[in-house]
Design a protein around this motif. Structure first.
Motif, PDB file in Angstrom:
ATOM      1  N   UNK A 531       0.885  -1.010   0.005  1.00 10.76           N
ATOM      2  CA  UNK A 531       0.001  -0.013   0.095  1.00 10.76           C
ATOM      3  C   UNK A 531       0.745   1.438  -0.020  1.00 10.76           C
ATOM      4  N   UNK A 532       2.111   1.279   0.942  1.00 15.48           N
ATOM      5  CA  UNK A 532       2.892   2.399   0.786  1.00 15.48           C
ATOM      6  C   UNK A 532       3.421   2.496  -0.651  1.00 15.48           C
ATOM      7  N   UNK A 533       3.684   1.493  -1.220  1.00 14.82           N
ATOM      8  CA  UNK A 533       4.428   1.696  -2.649  1.00 14.82           C
ATOM      9  C   UNK A 533       3.216   2.109  -3.796  1.00 14.82           C
ATOM     10  N   UNK A 534       2.047   1.844  -3.400  1.00 11.33           N
ATOM     11  CA  UNK A 534       0.896   2.479  -4.106  1.00 11.33           C
ATOM     12  C   UNK A 534       0.809   3.765  -4.093  1.00 11.33           C
ATOM     13  N   UNK A 535       0.721   4.202  -2.885  1.00 11.36           N
ATOM     14  CA  UNK A 535       0.668   5.783  -2.315  1.00 11.36           C
ATOM     15  C   UNK A 535       1.763   6.400  -2.904  1.00 11.36           C
ATOM     16  N   UNK A 536       3.103   6.078  -2.607  1.00  7.65           N
ATOM     17  CA  UNK A 536       4.215   6.565  -3.261  1.00  7.65           C
ATOM     18  C   UNK A 536       4.160   6.971  -4.615  1.00  7.65           C
ATOM     19  N   UNK A 537       3.834   5.831  -5.317  1.00  9.86           N
ATOM     20  CA  UNK A 537       3.651   6.126  -6.682  1.00  9.86           C
ATOM     21  C   UNK A 537       2.823   7.161  -7.174  1.00  9.86           C
ATOM     22  N   UNK A 538       1.567   7.104  -6.634  1.00  2.22           N
ATOM     23  CA  UNK A 538       0.546   8.151  -6.846  1.00  2.22           C
ATOM     24  C   UNK A 538       0.972   9.454  -6.574  1.00  2.22           C
ATOM     25  N   UNK A 539       1.808   9.806  -5.322  1.00  5.89           N
ATOM     26  CA  UNK A 539       2.320  10.812  -5.010  1.00  5.89           C
ATOM     27  C   UNK A 539       3.215  11.511  -5.864  1.00  5.89           C
ATOM     28  N   UNK A 540       4.061  10.655  -6.438  1.00  8.85           N
ATOM     29  CA  UNK A 540       5.008  10.934  -7.398  1.00  8.85           C
ATOM     30  C   UNK A 540       4.394  11.600  -8.869  1.00  8.85           C
ATOM     31  N   UNK A 541       3.098  10.976  -9.092  1.00 10.09           N
ATOM     32  CA  UNK A 541       2.490  11.420 -10.081  1.00 10.09           C
ATOM     33  C   UNK A 541       1.664  12.743 -10.299  1.00 10.09           C
ATOM     34  N   UNK A 542       1.626  13.267  -8.989  1.00  9.69           N
ATOM     35  CA  UNK A 542       0.883  14.585  -8.675  1.00  9.69           C
ATOM     36  C   UNK A 542       1.898  15.800  -8.698  1.00  9.69           C
ATOM     37  N   UNK A 543       2.896  15.289  -8.574  1.00  8.75           N
ATOM     38  CA  UNK A 543       4.252  16.556  -8.807  1.00  8.75           C
ATOM     39  C   UNK A 543       4.591  17.110  -7.387  1.00  8.75           C
ATOM     40  N   UNK A 544       3.889  16.518  -6.245  1.00  8.36           N
ATOM     41  CA  UNK A 544       4.076  17.055  -4.862  1.00  8.36           C
ATOM     42  C   UNK A 544       4.950  16.338  -3.990  1.00  8.36           C
ATOM     43  N   UNK A 545       5.455  15.404  -4.644  1.00  5.42           N
ATOM     44  CA  UNK A 545       6.572  14.746  -3.733  1.00  5.42           C
ATOM     45  C   UNK A 545       7.632  15.555  -3.229  1.00  5.42           C
ATOM     46  N   UNK A 546       8.264  16.498  -3.882  1.00  5.92           N
ATOM     47  CA  UNK A 546       9.066  17.160  -3.341  1.00  5.92           C
ATOM     48  C   UNK A 546       8.850  17.981  -2.057  1.00  5.92           C
TER      49      UNK A 546
END
Length: 889
Positions: A531-546
């Motif tokens: 689930x963490x991997x799923x959420x992390x991948x989704x966060x990367x796609x939003x452009x808000x990771x940084x």
């Protein structure tokens, strides 16, 4: 029941911490009384409440809560809490209870900090107080050392005395507790042993859900553990299939045969193989001493002990696999259970593939469907929100088909069951069929199960509002779990002001997208790896990771600076516990700072934590981050105040690790930058460690002028820096056999440390002075000094101070006329130092060697060797107790 008061539902609006005395109580054997009295128990409980409330109110206490037969009250002073507890025991003892029974109440008092969270008091000290009360027997009042330290003879009524009970490991607490009880006229004085943890060390906790359908797996793992040629057992399988749960259950079942400990090491939060074994050492309580790899420290600590380690989530750390073989070869009775999505390829490895749970037959009988493991998991999860749910002849086939659609993958079944809160079984099955499609038989391989699980997570994600989804994705930046306050700090300002983080977390829990556990009496949250991997991948796609990782970094800079400042002080227990809990988050923050070349924040963390790492002997961790951060500083070529502090920390870490020559360039660089910035305090501070490194490296002969200049600058302004300078000055005088000036420096430093409630350095200094008293043949004062130093070192887990004190007690034994005991202690000390791979400082070693020479002179070489060998053969814990008893003669 006392702990239930602490772990009840919490709201999250923390306020300032207050120091209070805490009293926890509950009735021993309340369940037996309930069964015996039936409805009459209600009257007994009401009378019990009346008597305790009378005692609490009489002594000015405040009742915080009562749950069942458990009370939690606070008082302004420990003396008030003790008086209330004793009054309560007397009232309970004098009461004429029905059926001539005795109502025996367990009580515990602790003095510490509390935080008001909503309407509840919480904090690690509240949790400690509850655990201390749980250690008592019926009719007994147990106190913590912190509580006893706030009492004096005038605080206690005539005839009331405090009795030492020794150190005990209590459930969920990082440090062993030194416990005492109260002996009072007219009350019980003889009790059974303290209710502490068993002697078998473990950090396993009870699973949130029963393990079902894995009987064959457990039997196979048990067989593999009995095979001496299979040192590593790797549980493989797709994500969400239940590898971690099976590993925990197998470890729990194997506890009777691993007498020296069973430990779970969670590696899911790591991404650096260099930190695998420091994490193992931290979990085992093994101190990472300088001068050799931490792997050797772990191997030396385990030795021939029968121990089982579970290394959970290893697939991303396979480059460290070879070291597992090194460890098992060094420790013949050690076994490893490893969870990984793929085998490790080791010579002594046995693999066990964890398959999904058996699928039910939708056309089977009701009893056959009920007995199926996949169905049992589904029903167990549904019962969390609908305890009345039962399978019926009408619903059972539908539930069976749900489990078939989810391919028996436990995590997918858990996510599906979470939807049952709003959907009945048939509607849930219909939705699953729409989303997953109709399975057409054939081979269900890992790829299809991965798609099924991903689709199940997708479905849960679809239920979230945009605000909740943003929180879900952002929480993926945490490693090793998180608390509410940290989550709120990180997410504040990242998302719209309409986001309620607590509401979002509750929604994620409802949908099984988050896990909740209790740690140190407070809730802590996390995610399954998939689930963490799923959420992390989704966060990367939003452009808000940084932005989210920047906020996470900022929060753990604050945590590091707040806790690091307390790591050597009286609040050390809470701070060290928090830093250990947040180790993975701090590493994640440092990783991000390194990735973004944010030297300032990286330096702030390293500077804040360097004395914590030194005092806890986490030298591999410290040196790893020192090397990475100073390499970044070299690459950037920055010369600002944080670079100067980073170099200052690096110099101290190297000096603490015994690498004086390696620390000197860092000290020189720090000095140069401080001078260029005109920072006279910084320059004087680095002069303390820089001059010692230069002296040992042979570049200067006498550091005292530099040390004295720094001391004078800080005197009356900075107690810690002044005291540190005095220690270094005293060490120089001691090496020159100028004992009177050395003791003067040490005693002045002790006075300064007392002003700041420092818990680390006083032990070093008291054992130093004890050697001086032995030279004066004043073994009585020497024993008192060593006892004080040893007790504090044990309370706060400073192993090198403990080792020094045990060796010092050999000198006490010699002057007491027991050369046999002295030789025995020294033989054990020599072996222990060899095992952990360290040596004492030259001045300490010279004194301790003189005690060995004295014992040899009395016993003769042959008899000394026999006694020393006997000491080396005894358990280290037994030798420590023997040494400490020298102070009681």
């Amino acid at each position: 029941m006392a702990t239930d008061v602490v772990e009840s539902a919490l709201s999250y609006a923390p306020r300032a911490e207050a120091q209070v005395a805490m009293l926890f109580t509950d009735i021993e054997g309340s369940t037996v009384l309930l069964q015996h009295l039936g409805e009459g128990f209600d009257a007994l409980l009401l009378r019990h409440h009346t008597l305790l409330r009378e005692a609490i109110a009489k002594c000015g206490g405040t009742e915080v809560s009562s749950v069942g037969d458990a009370f939690f009250a606070t008082f302004r002073t420990t003396a008030d809490a003790v008086e209330a507890a004793l009054d309560g025991q007397r009232l309970l003892q004098a009461e004429n209870w029905p059926d001539e029974i005795m109502v025996r109440v367990r009580m515990g008092v602790h003095f510490g900090g509390t935080r008001l969270v909503g309407d509840d008091l919480t904090g690690i000290d509240v949790h400690r107080a509850a655990r201390i009360a749980n250690a008592a027997r019926g009719g007994q009042l147990i106190l913590s050392r912190d509580a006893v330290d706030t009492l004096d003879n005038k605080s206690l009524a005539a005839g009331v005395t405090v009795r030492a009970l020794g150190r005990h490991r209590l459930k969920d607490l990082r440090f062993p507790e030194t416990l005492f009880d109260i002996v009072a006229p007219g009350l019980m004085a003889v009790f059974g042993p303290v209710r502490s943890l068993s002697e078998q060390p473990t950090n396993l906790v009870m699973a949130a859900h029963p393990l079902v359908g894995r009987e064959a797996d457990l039997e196979h793992i048990e067989t593999l553990l009995e095979d001496p040629s299979r040192r590593v057992i790797t549980l493989t399988g797709t994500g969400g299939v239940g590898k971690s749960s099976l590993a925990r259950a197998a470890a729990e079942a194997a506890m009777p045969r691993f007498h020296d400990g069973v430990f779970l090491v969670d590696l899911g939060g790591l991404n650096d193989i260099e930190l695998v074994f420091p994490t193992v050492a931290l979990t085992l309580g093994v101190h990472d001493f300088p001068g050799r790899p931490v792997l050797e420290d772990i191997a030396a600590s385990i030795g021939t002990g029968e121990q089982l380690l579970v290394l959970d989530t290893f697939e991303h750390l396979v480059d460290a696999s070879a070291d597992l073989t090194t460890l098992t070869e060094a420790c013949p009775n050690l076994r490893l259970i490893v969870t990984s999505r793929a085998a490790l390829g080791l010579r002594t490895e046995a693999t066990h593939e964890v398959a999904p749970l058996a699928l039910p037959d939708a056309d089977g009988t009701l009893e056959e469907i009920k007995a199926n493991a996949s169905v049992q998991v589904y029903v167990d999860r549904v019962h969390e929100f609908d305890p009345d749910f039962v399978l019926t002849p009408e619903t059972a086939p539908t539930v069976a088909r749900i489990c078939i659609r989810l391919e028996g993958v436990p995590l997918a079944i858990e996510l599906g069951a979470a939807r049952a809160k709003t959907l009945g079984p048939q509607r849930l099955l219909d939705r699953l069929t729409e989303r997953l499609g109709v399975l057409k038989g054939g081979r269900r391989d890992a790829a299809s199960r991965h798609k099924t699980l991903t689709a199940a997570i997708d479905w849960s994600d679809d239920l979230l509002t945009e605000e909740q989804r943003a929180v879900f994705q952002s929480l993926s930046v945490f490693r090793g779990g998180f608390g509410i306050e940290d989550a709120e700090e990180v997410l504040d300002g990242i998302h719209t002001q309409d986001v309620d983080v607590l509401d979002a977390i509750e929604s994620l829990l409802d949908k099984s997208l988050l896990l909740r556990r209790s740690e140190n009496g407070e809730p802590r949250f996390g995610m399954y790896d998939m689930i963490r991997e799923y959420a992390r991948d989704a966060l990367d796609k939003t452009g808000k990771r940084a932005a989210v990782r920047d906020a996470h970094l900022a929060q753990f800079v604050r945590v590091s600076e707040t806790c690091g400042a307390q790591a050597l002080l009286a609040a050390q227990r809470a701070s060290v516990t928090q830093l250990e809990s947040e180790a993975d988050n701090i590493r994640a923050a440092l990783d991000w700072a390194l990735e973004t070349r944010n030297l300032a924040d990286m330096s702030r963390i390293v500077y804040a934590l360097h004395w914590y790492w030194i005092s806890q002997a986490q030298f591999t961790e410290a040196l790893t981050w020192v090397q990475k951060s100073t390499a970044l500083a070299d690459a950037l070529g920055q010369d600002d105040v944080w670079t100067a502090r980073l170099r200052e920390a690096a110099c101290s870490v190297c000096m603490g690790a015994g690498d004086y020559l390696g620390g000197l360039p860092h000290g020189e660089a720090s000095k140069r930058i401080y001078d260029a910035l005109g920072d006279a305090d910084g320059a004087a501070r680095i002069d303390l460690t820089r001059s010692i490194c230069a002296t040992v490296a042979g570049q200067i002969e006498d550091p005292s002028p530099v040390l004295m200049a720094s001391i004078e600058r800080f005197r009356g302004v900075d107690n810690y820096s002044t005291a540190l300078g005095l220690i270094l000055l005293g060490e120089g005088a001691r090496m020159a056999e100028m004992l009177e000036p050395a003791e003067g420096c040490y005693r002045e430093a002790l006075d300064l440390f007392a002003l700041d409630n420092n818990t680390y350095w006083p032990g070093h200094l008291k054992q130093n002075i004890a050697h001086f008293r032995l030279k004066d043949k004043n073994w009585v004062e020497a024993a008192e000094l060593l006892a004080d130093a040893y007790d504090q070192a044990e309370d706060y887990d400073f192993p090198m101070i403990s080792n020094l004190c045990v060796a010092g007690f050999a000198g006490v034994a010699l002057y007491q006329g027991d050369a046999q005991k002295a030789a025995l202690i020294l033989g054990a000390v020599a072996l222990n130092l060899e095992k952990i791979g360290v040596v004492f400082e030259p001045t300490d070693k010279a004194d301790i060697d003189s005690y060995a020479e004295g014992a040899r002179a009395v016993l003769g070489e042959a008899a000394y060797a026999i006694a020393a060998a006997e000491g080396a053969a005894r358990p280290w814990s037994e030798v420590r107790a023997l040494a400490r008893a020298c102070a009681d003669v």
